[in-house]
Design an enzyme around this catalytic site. Structure first.
Site, PDB file in Angstrom:
ATOM      1  CB  CYS A   1      17.046  25.628  28.568  1.00 29.87           C
ATOM      2  SG  CYS A   1      16.876  24.248  29.742  1.00 29.87           S
TER       3      CYS A   1
ATOM      4  CE  LYS B   1      18.237  24.773  24.360  1.00 26.80           C
ATOM      5  NZ  LYS B   1      17.309  23.811  25.013  1.00 26.80           N
TER       6      LYS B   1
ATOM      7  CD  GLU C   1      13.853  24.915  26.673  1.00 27.73           C
ATOM      8  OE1 GLU C   1      14.458  24.603  25.647  1.00 27.73           O
ATOM      9  OE2 GLU C   1      14.218  24.550  27.817  1.00 27.73           O
TER      10      GLU C   1
END
Length: 301
Positions: free
Chosen positions: A170, A129, A43
């Site tokens: 993440c 995300k 990321e």
């Protein structure tokens, strides 16, 4: 799934995208030259943005992607070196673990944090995300990703020639229902490009990654940001690859670098056959994941 060589790229990206992108491209080339068919970058590979950084010059507009994944006009700087490498190594999938994407009109000045997969010089998968990191850390500092980032909505699996890849970024790691959706769509490899903070990573990083591998009986590839980024951010590093039994099979040492690891189809099959937990599920109702199929025949000549 078949056997393949995969690479994890660990970066200590700074606030300036120019050197950060150059270093990311350099390590990607090194991984490809060593035979990696799947290269995963962390990321914020493009830069770890300090508060107030104007992301617009670096944000990509993916709304005009052609049906074959071709971008119209000159590729944006954040994608350009990786599309070039993808044309040079057309059999490899390169996963860019999180970059700023311009939203449709009405985004209120915010961006998506978007994973982009490239293959054969084209964009072949996009994942936005879903879960944003808003939390108070153990040292009292506050992270508020939702101040600048819009939430995605849809899980995605990329069906590559060598296997099915479940996409995440993440903070998604803390939400097992996402990985159940990816597993239900056939994912055999789960990628978790990250910039885990030092204070959360010390206690949570490896246990969470191993749990996602064990409960979904899948390989997990988690490249990470490492070290201080120059404006109060410090990332944990410890990029990991975990096998479907939950064993750590590769890890990047301190600093920037890469790790190559061999993903074995026979191990995946044996784990799922000897302990067929995925077939024993009785509670369902997770959000379906969309599957993008990528065939070997699409490789440019």
């Amino acid at each position: 799934m078949r056997d393949l060589c995969a690479a994890l790229i660990q970066l200590g990206s700074g606030a300036d995208p120019v050197p950060s992108l150059a270093r990311a491209a350099e390590l990607t080339r090194e991984a490809l030259a060593h035979g990696a068919e799947l290269v995963v970058l962390p990321e914020n590979f493009w830069a770890v943005a300090p508060p107030g950084l104007d992301r617009r010059p670096w944000a990509v507009d993916l709304s005009a992607l052609g049906p074959g994944g071709d971008l119209h006009g000159e590729p944006p700087p954040v994608l350009r070196p990786f599309l070039s490498l993808s044309r040079e190594y057309p059999a490899a999938v390169i996963i860019l673990g999180g970059l700023p994407e311009l939203p449709p009109a009405g985004g209120e000045g915010k961006f998506y944090n978007t994973l982009v997969a490239v293959f054969g010089g084209r964009v072949v998968a996009v994942y936005r995300k879903i879960h944003r990191f808003d939390a108070t850390l153990p040292d009292g500092s506050r992270a508020s990703e939702s101040d600048v980032i819009l939430a995605g909505e849809t899980p995605h699996v990329l069906a590559a020639p060598f296997g099915k890849i479940g996409l995440s970024i993440c903070y998604d790691l803390r939400f097992p229902e996402l990985y159940r959706a990816l597993s239900a769509a056939g994912a055999e490899i789960l990628v978790v490009p990250s910039a885990f903070t030092l204070l959360t990573g010390i206690d949570h990083w490896e246990p969470l990654l191993r749990a996602r591998a064990i409960e979904n009986q899948a390989y997990v590839l988690a490249p990470a940001q490492y070290g201080p980024h120059g404006h109060g951010r410090h990332s944990f590093g410890h990029s990991l690859a975990v096998d479907p039994w939950g064993a750590v099979i590769a890890q990047v040492s301190r600093g920037e670098g890469l790790a190559l690891t061999w993903l074995r189809a026979d191990l995946l099959q044996r784990v799922r056959s000897d302990l067929p937990a995925l077939t024993h599920r009785r509670l369902h109702g997770v959000t379906p994941a969309e599957v993008v199929t990528l065939s070997a025949e699409e490789t440019p000549a």
